[in-house]
Design a protein around this motif. Structure first.
Motif, short mmCIF file in Angstrom:
data_model
loop_
_atom_site.label_atom_id
_atom_site.label_comp_id
_atom_site.label_asym_id
_atom_site.label_seq_id
_atom_site.Cartn_x
_atom_site.Cartn_y
_atom_site.Cartn_z
N ARG A 187 -13.78 16.25 43.19
CA ARG A 187 -13.22 15.53 44.34
C ARG A 187 -13.48 16.29 45.63
NH1 ARG A 187 -7.06 14.22 43.86
NH2 ARG A 187 -7.52 13.13 45.81
N LEU A 188 -13.30 17.62 45.57
CA LEU A 188 -13.48 18.42 46.78
C LEU A 188 -14.94 18.47 47.20
CD1 LEU A 188 -12.31 20.18 48.96
CD2 LEU A 188 -12.32 22.12 47.37
N ILE A 189 -15.86 18.59 46.25
CA ILE A 189 -17.29 18.60 46.57
C ILE A 189 -17.68 17.29 47.26
CG2 ILE A 189 -19.60 18.47 45.55
CD1 ILE A 189 -18.62 20.52 43.48
N ASN A 190 -17.24 16.17 46.70
CA ASN A 190 -17.56 14.87 47.31
C ASN A 190 -16.95 14.75 48.69
OD1 ASN A 190 -19.01 14.02 45.05
ND2 ASN A 190 -17.21 13.16 44.05
N ARG A 191 -15.74 15.26 48.86
CA ARG A 191 -15.08 15.21 50.17
C ARG A 191 -15.87 16.02 51.20
NH1 ARG A 191 -9.67 14.54 51.63
NH2 ARG A 191 -9.45 14.76 53.88
N ILE A 192 -16.30 17.22 50.81
CA ILE A 192 -17.05 18.08 51.73
C ILE A 192 -18.37 17.42 52.13
CG2 ILE A 192 -18.32 20.28 51.89
CD1 ILE A 192 -16.07 21.48 50.11
N ARG A 193 -19.04 16.78 51.19
CA ARG A 193 -20.30 16.11 51.50
C ARG A 193 -20.07 14.92 52.43
NH1 ARG A 193 -23.48 16.28 45.61
NH2 ARG A 193 -24.13 18.46 45.79
N ILE A 194 -19.03 14.15 52.18
CA ILE A 194 -18.73 13.01 53.05
C ILE A 194 -18.39 13.49 54.45
CG2 ILE A 194 -17.04 11.18 53.48
CD1 ILE A 194 -16.89 10.84 50.41
N ASP A 195 -17.66 14.60 54.54
CA ASP A 195 -17.26 15.17 55.83
C ASP A 195 -18.37 15.98 56.48
OD1 ASP A 195 -14.77 14.07 55.45
OD2 ASP A 195 -13.82 15.96 54.80
N ARG A 196 -19.53 16.04 55.85
CA ARG A 196 -20.69 16.77 56.37
C ARG A 196 -20.38 18.25 56.62
NH1 ARG A 196 -24.31 12.71 58.06
NH2 ARG A 196 -25.49 14.15 59.35
N GLY A 197 -19.56 18.80 55.72
CA GLY A 197 -19.24 20.23 55.80
C GLY A 197 -18.11 20.58 56.74
N CYS A 198 -17.46 19.59 57.33
CA CYS A 198 -16.40 19.85 58.32
C CYS A 198 -15.01 19.58 57.77
CB CYS A 198 -16.64 18.99 59.57
SG CYS A 198 -18.21 19.34 60.39
N MET A 225 -19.19 29.73 44.07
CA MET A 225 -19.06 30.07 45.49
C MET A 225 -17.71 29.58 45.98
SD MET A 225 -21.57 27.24 47.25
CE MET A 225 -22.77 27.32 45.90
N SER A 226 -17.28 30.08 47.13
CA SER A 226 -16.01 29.62 47.69
C SER A 226 -16.19 28.26 48.34
CB SER A 226 -15.48 30.63 48.71
OG SER A 226 -16.28 30.61 49.88
N ALA A 227 -15.11 27.52 48.47
CA ALA A 227 -15.17 26.21 49.12
C ALA A 227 -15.55 26.37 50.60
CB ALA A 227 -13.82 25.49 48.99
N LYS A 228 -15.07 27.43 51.23
CA LYS A 228 -15.42 27.68 52.62
C LYS A 228 -16.92 27.91 52.78
CE LYS A 228 -14.32 30.68 56.56
NZ LYS A 228 -13.50 31.84 57.01
N ALA A 229 -17.50 28.69 51.86
CA ALA A 229 -18.95 28.94 51.90
C ALA A 229 -19.72 27.65 51.67
CB ALA A 229 -19.33 29.99 50.86
N TYR A 230 -19.23 26.82 50.76
CA TYR A 230 -19.91 25.56 50.47
C TYR A 230 -19.89 24.65 51.70
CZ TYR A 230 -21.43 21.39 47.98
OH TYR A 230 -22.13 20.28 47.58
N CYS A 231 -18.74 24.59 52.39
CA CYS A 231 -18.66 23.82 53.64
C CYS A 231 -19.70 24.31 54.64
CB CYS A 231 -17.26 23.95 54.25
SG CYS A 231 -15.96 23.02 53.43
N ARG A 232 -19.78 25.61 54.77
CA ARG A 232 -20.71 26.21 55.74
C ARG A 232 -22.15 25.87 55.41
NH1 ARG A 232 -20.80 32.73 57.11
NH2 ARG A 232 -21.78 32.57 59.18
N ILE A 233 -22.48 25.90 54.12
CA ILE A 233 -23.85 25.60 53.68
C ILE A 233 -24.19 24.13 53.94
CG2 ILE A 233 -25.32 25.36 51.64
CD1 ILE A 233 -23.79 27.87 50.54
N VAL A 234 -23.29 23.23 53.57
CA VAL A 234 -23.53 21.80 53.76
C VAL A 234 -23.71 21.49 55.24
CG1 VAL A 234 -22.49 19.50 53.58
CG2 VAL A 234 -22.40 21.07 51.63
#
Length: 311
Positions: A187-198, A225-234
């Motif tokens: 759920r979190l991965i999909n959310r991060i992708r929809i939010d474009r990392g923001c 990896m951490s969720a914060k790092a994943y957001c930054r990468i996306v």
């Protein structure tokens, strides 16, 4: 038993390379259709002779990897330091990378890789990826006989088409294991992708009704990896891809030379974007636009251009 690359590198390849640069040929292959929700892509790199001055920059893309190394091997070190060079002579897995790395081939070599969606490697090897953050683990230490047998099969493949078929066959047999995902992390991965990392991770944890630290532990264990790092990468993948597209479309534009961030890229301002740009590339947007670089970004640029999740 591992084999020499001499035979592999001289046999005619039946699939045209996605990228050719001097002594290097690079194939980016799609997996079987039924694997594409779990497996992002396969890649094959053949280097027929050493080019000691050619450095390749690899930016993080948010995927876990299984990498098979045949031949002379290559040097690998973090972008921000060349004092901790690792000599990669053996196949390995890595849960995720939060930083860019630089590689240099040491001679005739073939590298075959599998890029997996976050969570798939955890399901496949059956152990948490907490200790695989920015760290490679030798395939022999993973304790998976199937992967070691696959390494031997790949060692004698004659070309990219056969390599893709072998990888498909193996991973089709591991589909159930790869799909044993953590629902919270998915759920979190999909959310991060929809939010474009923001994504606001604190607010998201509140919405999901979980403690932020619990959510983070699950994310690290399943993605490496951490969720914060994943957001930054996306977020940066999208910004860098848009930057490259502008450079290609308007090579003489001043905006391309400065790399000014558009609002959709998710950065506070231009200086924030430039700081992130330097963190991931080691260069300024102006240097990249002008191709004044000490390392090649050809492979990274190709991967991002074909990355559907960054669209």
């Amino acid at each position: 038993m591992r084999r020499s690359t001499d035979r592999m590198l001289t046999v005619h390849q039946s699939v045209a390379p996605s990228l050719v640069r001097g002594e290097m040929s690079y194939w980016l292959l799609q997996p079987h259709a039924s694997l594409r929700s779990d497996v992002k892509s396969y890649f094959v790199t053949d280097v027929t002779e050493r080019s000691i001055d050619k450095l390749e920059l690899h930016m993080p893309d948010g995927y876990a990897e299984i990498v098979f190394v045949f031949g002379a091997g290559y040097e690998r070190h973090p972008l921000d330091t060349s004092s901790s060079v690792a000599n990669m002579r053996h196949s390995y897995v890595i849960g995720g990378r939060s930083r860019s790395i630089v590689t240099r081939d040491k001679g005739r070599i073939r590298v075959i890789g599998v890029k997996l969606e976050p969570g798939c490697l955890r399901g496949m090897i059956g152990v948490p990826l907490t200790d695989l953050r920015d760290r490679t683990v030798d395939l022999r230490d993973v304790n998976d006989r199937g992967l070691l047998a696959l390494e031997d099969e790949l060692a004698v493949c004659s070309g990219a088409r056969e390599i893709g078929a072998r990888l498909d066959r193996f991973l089709l047999g591991r589909r159930e294991a790869m799909r044993a995902r953590n629902s919270l992390v998915e759920r979190l991965i999909n959310r991060i992708r929809i939010d474009r990392g923001c994504t606001s991770l604190t607010r998201t944890a509140e919405e999901y009704g979980v403690d932020p630290r619990t959510m983070e532990r699950h994310f690290i264990a399943w993605s490496g990896m951490s969720a914060k790092a994943y957001c930054r990468i996306v977020r940066f993948k999208l910004a860098y891809r848009a930057f490259l597209q502008r450079c290609t479309a308007e090579p003489d534009s001043q905006s391309n030379a400065t790399g000014g961030a558009d609002p959709f890229q998710g950065y506070y301002d231009q200086s924030h974007f430039i700081r992130e740009f330097r963190f991931f590339t080691g260069s300024s947007p102006r240097q990249v636009a002008a191709q004044r670089l000490s390392t090649s970004t050809d492979v990274t640029n190709l991967l991002l251009a074909r990355d559907v999740s960054a669209a």
